[in-house]
Write a protein that holds these residues in place. Sequence first.
Motif, PDB file in Angstrom:
ATOM      1  N   LEU A   1       3.311  10.392  -7.027  1.00 42.68           N
ATOM      2  CA  LEU A   1       4.336  10.946  -7.910  1.00 42.68           C
ATOM      3  C   LEU A   1       3.858  10.992  -9.359  1.00 42.68           C
ATOM      4  O   LEU A   1       4.216  11.915 -10.099  1.00 42.68           O
ATOM      5  CB  LEU A   1       5.640  10.162  -7.781  1.00 42.68           C
ATOM      6  N   ALA A   2       3.030  10.037  -9.767  1.00 46.83           N
ATOM      7  CA  ALA A   2       2.458  10.075 -11.113  1.00 46.83           C
ATOM      8  C   ALA A   2       1.555  11.302 -11.262  1.00 46.83           C
ATOM      9  O   ALA A   2       1.586  11.992 -12.296  1.00 46.83           O
ATOM     10  CB  ALA A   2       1.688   8.790 -11.403  1.00 46.83           C
TER      11      ALA A   2
ATOM     12  N   ALA B   1       0.833  -1.208   0.000  1.00 48.89           N
ATOM     13  CA  ALA B   1       0.000   0.000   0.000  1.00 48.89           C
ATOM     14  C   ALA B   1       0.867   1.257   0.000  1.00 48.89           C
ATOM     15  O   ALA B   1       0.555   2.234  -0.692  1.00 48.89           O
ATOM     16  CB  ALA B   1      -0.934  -0.010   1.210  1.00 48.89           C
ATOM     17  N   ALA B   2       1.957   1.248   0.750  1.00 44.60           N
ATOM     18  CA  ALA B   2       2.867   2.400   0.787  1.00 44.60           C
ATOM     19  C   ALA B   2       3.496   2.630  -0.589  1.00 44.60           C
ATOM     20  O   ALA B   2       3.554   3.766  -1.071  1.00 44.60           O
ATOM     21  CB  ALA B   2       3.965   2.174   1.839  1.00 44.60           C
ATOM     22  N   ARG B   3       3.964   1.558  -1.223  1.00 45.03           N
ATOM     23  CA  ARG B   3       4.549   1.676  -2.574  1.00 45.03           C
ATOM     24  C   ARG B   3       3.537   2.262  -3.543  1.00 45.03           C
ATOM     25  O   ARG B   3       3.842   3.193  -4.289  1.00 45.03           O
ATOM     26  CB  ARG B   3       4.963   0.295  -3.090  1.00 45.03           C
ATOM     27  N   SER B   4       2.332   1.708  -3.545  1.00 45.09           N
ATOM     28  CA  SER B   4       1.293   2.174  -4.477  1.00 45.09           C
ATOM     29  C   SER B   4       0.939   3.631  -4.227  1.00 45.09           C
ATOM     30  O   SER B   4       0.760   4.403  -5.171  1.00 45.09           O
ATOM     31  CB  SER B   4       0.037   1.314  -4.336  1.00 45.09           C
ATOM     32  N   TYR B   5       0.847   4.010  -2.964  1.00 44.72           N
ATOM     33  CA  TYR B   5       0.506   5.389  -2.625  1.00 44.72           C
ATOM     34  C   TYR B   5       1.568   6.359  -3.150  1.00 44.72           C
ATOM     35  O   TYR B   5       1.254   7.360  -3.787  1.00 44.72           O
ATOM     36  CB  TYR B   5       0.355   5.537  -1.107  1.00 44.72           C
ATOM     37  N   VAL B   6       2.825   6.047  -2.902  1.00 48.32           N
ATOM     38  CA  VAL B   6       3.908   6.944  -3.318  1.00 48.32           C
ATOM     39  C   VAL B   6       3.988   7.024  -4.838  1.00 48.32           C
ATOM     40  O   VAL B   6       4.039   8.121  -5.412  1.00 48.32           O
ATOM     41  CB  VAL B   6       5.263   6.512  -2.707  1.00 48.32           C
ATOM     42  N   VAL B   7       3.990   5.886  -5.507  1.00 44.08           N
ATOM     43  CA  VAL B   7       4.100   5.892  -6.968  1.00 44.08           C
ATOM     44  C   VAL B   7       2.898   6.594  -7.596  1.00 44.08           C
ATOM     45  O   VAL B   7       3.039   7.359  -8.547  1.00 44.08           O
ATOM     46  CB  VAL B   7       4.289   4.459  -7.504  1.00 44.08           C
TER      47      VAL B   7
ATOM     48  N   ALA C   1      11.000   5.992 -11.061  1.00 46.11           N
ATOM     49  CA  ALA C   1       9.853   5.458 -10.330  1.00 46.11           C
ATOM     50  C   ALA C   1      10.165   4.068  -9.782  1.00 46.11           C
ATOM     51  O   ALA C   1       9.786   3.745  -8.647  1.00 46.11           O
ATOM     52  CB  ALA C   1       8.617   5.420 -11.226  1.00 46.11           C
ATOM     53  N   ASP C   2      10.884   3.250 -10.551  1.00 49.62           N
ATOM     54  CA  ASP C   2      11.276   1.925 -10.061  1.00 49.62           C
ATOM     55  C   ASP C   2      12.202   2.040  -8.852  1.00 49.62           C
ATOM     56  O   ASP C   2      12.076   1.295  -7.885  1.00 49.62           O
ATOM     57  CB  ASP C   2      11.978   1.128 -11.162  1.00 49.62           C
TER      58      ASP C   2
END
Length: 151
Positions: A29-30, A20-26, A41-42
Amino acid sequence: MADHLEASVTLPSDPASVSAARSYVVGTLAEWGLPSDTDVADTVRLIVSELATNAVQHTFGQSPTFTVDIALHHDEHLRIGVTDSHPRFPKRLPAAVQQDNGRGMVIIRWLTAECGGRLRIRPTREGGKTVSIELPWTLPTAPVPARQQEP
């Protein structure tokens, strides 16, 4: 783009929260202009994954939640921090051939430095800590179409 953008999410200290943290940040940023299919982004995805995993695994149940903060300053510097309520700072563990974990901070430090950024660890007023990275903000440029050659 605005002079200063901020976003934040607080998640339970549970392994499912890492994704969830990864998805939120990416996703954030998008929205701010960084496509999710870029090398940057990776790299951010991996750094956030390591930071969130550390907040979940190494707080020994003493931090029921962790918070991910994202800030973009003047389209120049991106800061991502993960805050938990456990007082112990991360320790650099000795590298062992058979060691299965403990490399998170080494990975974060290396990726951050590779991008020209820096890593910080600081205590919070509440007795916990924030582990944050700051990276230069560089948006990918659109590819320049190749010129057609004249016969």
